[in-house]
Design a protein around this motif. Structure first.
Motif, PDB file in Angstrom:
ATOM      1  N   ARG A 117     -63.192  73.073 -23.487  1.00  0.00           N
ATOM      2  CA  ARG A 117     -62.942  73.227 -22.058  1.00  0.00           C
ATOM      3  C   ARG A 117     -63.943  72.341 -21.311  1.00  0.00           C
ATOM      4  N   PHE A 118     -63.792  72.263 -20.009  1.00  0.00           N
ATOM      5  CA  PHE A 118     -64.581  71.313 -19.235  1.00  0.00           C
ATOM      6  C   PHE A 118     -65.208  71.974 -18.019  1.00  0.00           C
ATOM      7  N   GLU A 119     -66.397  71.509 -17.689  1.00  0.00           N
ATOM      8  CA  GLU A 119     -67.087  71.976 -16.488  1.00  0.00           C
ATOM      9  C   GLU A 119     -67.545  70.771 -15.679  1.00  0.00           C
ATOM     10  N   LYS A 120     -67.322  70.874 -14.396  1.00  0.00           N
ATOM     11  CA  LYS A 120     -67.706  69.808 -13.471  1.00  0.00           C
ATOM     12  C   LYS A 120     -69.220  69.726 -13.343  1.00  0.00           C
ATOM     13  N   LEU A 121     -69.743  68.520 -13.261  1.00  0.00           N
ATOM     14  CA  LEU A 121     -71.177  68.294 -13.053  1.00  0.00           C
ATOM     15  C   LEU A 121     -71.392  67.570 -11.728  1.00  0.00           C
ATOM     16  N   PRO A 122     -72.437  67.925 -10.990  1.00  0.00           N
ATOM     17  CA  PRO A 122     -72.729  67.199  -9.739  1.00  0.00           C
ATOM     18  C   PRO A 122     -73.254  65.799 -10.050  1.00  0.00           C
ATOM     19  N   PHE A 123     -72.928  64.853  -9.207  1.00  0.00           N
ATOM     20  CA  PHE A 123     -73.420  63.491  -9.415  1.00  0.00           C
ATOM     21  C   PHE A 123     -73.536  62.785  -8.071  1.00  0.00           C
ATOM     22  N   THR A 124     -74.325  61.724  -8.073  1.00  0.00           N
ATOM     23  CA  THR A 124     -74.507  60.898  -6.880  1.00  0.00           C
ATOM     24  C   THR A 124     -73.838  59.560  -7.113  1.00  0.00           C
ATOM     25  N   LEU A 125     -73.031  59.148  -6.183  1.00  0.00           N
ATOM     26  CA  LEU A 125     -72.305  57.890  -6.316  1.00  0.00           C
ATOM     27  C   LEU A 125     -73.205  56.721  -5.919  1.00  0.00           C
ATOM     28  N   PRO A 126     -73.417  55.767  -6.827  1.00  0.00           N
ATOM     29  CA  PRO A 126     -74.242  54.606  -6.481  1.00  0.00           C
ATOM     30  C   PRO A 126     -73.521  53.683  -5.497  1.00  0.00           C
ATOM     31  N   GLU A 127     -74.280  52.820  -4.873  1.00  0.00           N
ATOM     32  CA  GLU A 127     -73.709  51.881  -3.917  1.00  0.00           C
ATOM     33  C   GLU A 127     -73.389  50.550  -4.590  1.00  0.00           C
ATOM     34  N   ASN A 128     -72.538  49.776  -3.928  1.00  0.00           N
ATOM     35  CA  ASN A 128     -72.266  48.390  -4.322  1.00  0.00           C
ATOM     36  C   ASN A 128     -71.770  48.258  -5.755  1.00  0.00           C
ATOM     37  N   VAL A 129     -70.680  48.925  -6.050  1.00  0.00           N
ATOM     38  CA  VAL A 129     -70.032  48.814  -7.349  1.00  0.00           C
ATOM     39  C   VAL A 129     -68.762  47.978  -7.214  1.00  0.00           C
ATOM     40  N   ASP A 130     -68.585  47.015  -8.118  1.00  0.00           N
ATOM     41  CA  ASP A 130     -67.386  46.165  -8.070  1.00  0.00           C
ATOM     42  C   ASP A 130     -66.183  46.823  -8.731  1.00  0.00           C
ATOM     43  N   VAL A 131     -66.437  47.530  -9.848  1.00  0.00           N
ATOM     44  CA  VAL A 131     -65.352  48.106 -10.657  1.00  0.00           C
ATOM     45  C   VAL A 131     -65.751  49.512 -11.094  1.00  0.00           C
ATOM     46  N   VAL A 132     -64.789  50.422 -11.141  1.00  0.00           N
ATOM     47  CA  VAL A 132     -64.996  51.733 -11.750  1.00  0.00           C
ATOM     48  C   VAL A 132     -64.057  51.833 -12.947  1.00  0.00           C
ATOM     49  N   PHE A 133     -64.628  52.155 -14.109  1.00  0.00           N
ATOM     50  CA  PHE A 133     -63.835  52.250 -15.342  1.00  0.00           C
ATOM     51  C   PHE A 133     -63.646  53.714 -15.713  1.00  0.00           C
TER      52      PHE A 133
END
Length: 219
Positions: free
Chosen positions: A35-51
């Motif tokens: 099963r899965f649990e969500k984790l908090p995260f901070t989105l970095p700036e200036n990203v060209d691509v998200v994979f």
């Protein structure tokens, strides 16, 4: 006697796997062992691509973020691309062989060029694609955690595992019948089986029910 198939996931209600089992008269057990649990995260700036390496990584990433069209979107394969499209977004890169992440990693590295890429991943991810990208071009965030759900499983004739974690969870409480046939949902899952001394009967080239059904016709 009916052939018994264990599947470590939930088949799509109108998908290829349920249709195959119904037409062939097979007995299907659908039982995710994680099963899965969500984790908090901070989105970095200036990203060209998200994979995105899975539909789940896309779901958890966008659940915490306003969809931003300024970055390009890359996906491991067609299943992940379908999840991205359901959010009314268009992938710019889709791996041609999702069952073999090593090949996708090389393909993606060439496509990426000198741009930067963000990988939203599970905690303890295998990071197969990540290792193909130079350190100065990649960033990683952990947006969810995979948790084992250990359960006893009755004997089956065929076992299809959708991830390495499902293999690990299964072996916590279970063994395989002597003549059981094992199917791995891609090379990463197959390699995890081999770590336990198990050799899969078949390895899917694409992580999809359609690819699984094609193999089931021959096992």
């Amino acid at each position: 006697m009916k052939t018994k198939l264990f599947f470590s996931g939930m088949a799509k209600p109108d998908g290829a796997l349920l249709s195959f089992c119904e037409n062939a008269g097979w007995e299907l057990t659908q039982q995710p062992l994680i099963r899965f649990e969500k984790l908090p995260f901070t989105l970095p700036e200036n990203v060209d691509v998200v994979f995105f390496s899975s539909p789940r990584s896309a779901d958890y990433f966008f659940s915490d973020n306003v969809i931003n069209s300024s970055f390009k979107i890359a996906c491991l394969g067609s299943g992940t691309a379908a999840s991205v499209r359901s959010k009314k977004l268009t992938p710019d890169f889709i791996g041609s062989n999702s069952g073999n992440p090593e090949e996708v990693g090389k393909e993606f590295s060439t496509w990426l060029g000198n741009r930067t890429v963000l990988f939203p991943l599970a905690k303890n991810s295998n990071e197969t694609i990540v290792k193909h990208i130079p350190d100065n071009q990649k960033m990683i965030i952990r947006c969810y955690e995979t948790i084992l759900v250990e359960k006893e499983v009755n004997p089956h004739d065929i076992y299809a595992f959708t991830s390495p974690s499902n293999v690990i969870s299964f072996l916590k409480l279970n063994t395989f019948p002597k003549h059981a046939r094992l199917i791995a949902w891609g090379t990463t899952t197959a390699n995890k089986m081999r770590e336990f001394g198990l050799e899969p009967t078949a390895v899917l080239n694409e992580s999809s029910e359609k690819a699984l059904v094609e193999v089931l016709h021959d096992v």
